[in-house]
Design an enzyme around this catalytic site. Sequence first.
Site, short mmCIF file in Angstrom:
data_model
loop_
_atom_site.label_atom_id
_atom_site.label_comp_id
_atom_site.label_asym_id
_atom_site.label_seq_id
_atom_site.Cartn_x
_atom_site.Cartn_y
_atom_site.Cartn_z
N ARG A 78 1.00 -1.22 0.14
CA ARG A 78 0.00 -0.10 0.12
C ARG A 78 0.72 1.26 0.01
O ARG A 78 0.38 2.45 -0.42
CB ARG A 78 -1.05 -0.12 1.15
CG ARG A 78 -2.28 -0.99 0.92
CD ARG A 78 -2.90 -1.37 2.05
NE ARG A 78 -2.46 -2.08 3.42
CZ ARG A 78 -1.79 -3.22 3.45
NH1 ARG A 78 -2.36 -4.01 2.47
NH2 ARG A 78 -1.39 -3.67 4.51
N GLU A 90 6.36 -10.64 13.67
CA GLU A 90 5.91 -11.18 14.92
C GLU A 90 6.06 -12.82 15.01
O GLU A 90 6.47 -13.18 16.02
CB GLU A 90 4.47 -11.18 14.81
CG GLU A 90 3.56 -11.50 16.03
CD GLU A 90 2.14 -11.07 16.30
OE1 GLU A 90 1.53 -11.43 17.31
OE2 GLU A 90 1.65 -10.46 15.23
#
Length: 179
Positions: free
Chosen positions: A62, A99
């Site tokens: 994006r 993560e």
Amino acid sequence: MPRKTEIKDYIRTIVDFPHEGIMFRDVTTLFADPRGFRMAVDQLLHPYAGVRFDKVVGLEARGFILGGAVAHQLSAGFVPIRKKGKLPGAVISEDYQLEYGEAVVEIHDDAIEAGEKVLLVDDLLATGGTAEAGIKLVERLGGEIIGCAFVIDLPDLGGRKRLEAMDMDVHTLCTFDGL
């Protein structure tokens, strides 16, 4: 329908995406609205009025949409930072932590010239890992990051603090609490 006046008004939240417990902040609704998209680009540029940039770097994916629009407004070049294996030609790479695991981003080895002034742009600042990797790539090529601009900040994940600890100027348009 009430008039949308803030960037946050254009951003949709999708519960439990991509997995349970995540509140996904979807900027595609912002991009789809001409007024909202224009507002976001203008606000991303606002703190840098009068600053000369040679390049705008957009982080996949994006950040390409926002970065291209911002580069156009600045009359600057646009440089994509992509996931490993997506760019043709010679690249340099930077590993970073996710993560759960690792990822790699790349930039063409001739995309930034030494001394060029660069603005890094993306839609979301979470942990700051991808942005930090992008900053390192630009700096390895000799570019100077003048600012880092994001639509959304998730302050609970610490990305802003991480980038500010690197002496980066961080500009965000709105914040959302939580993950």
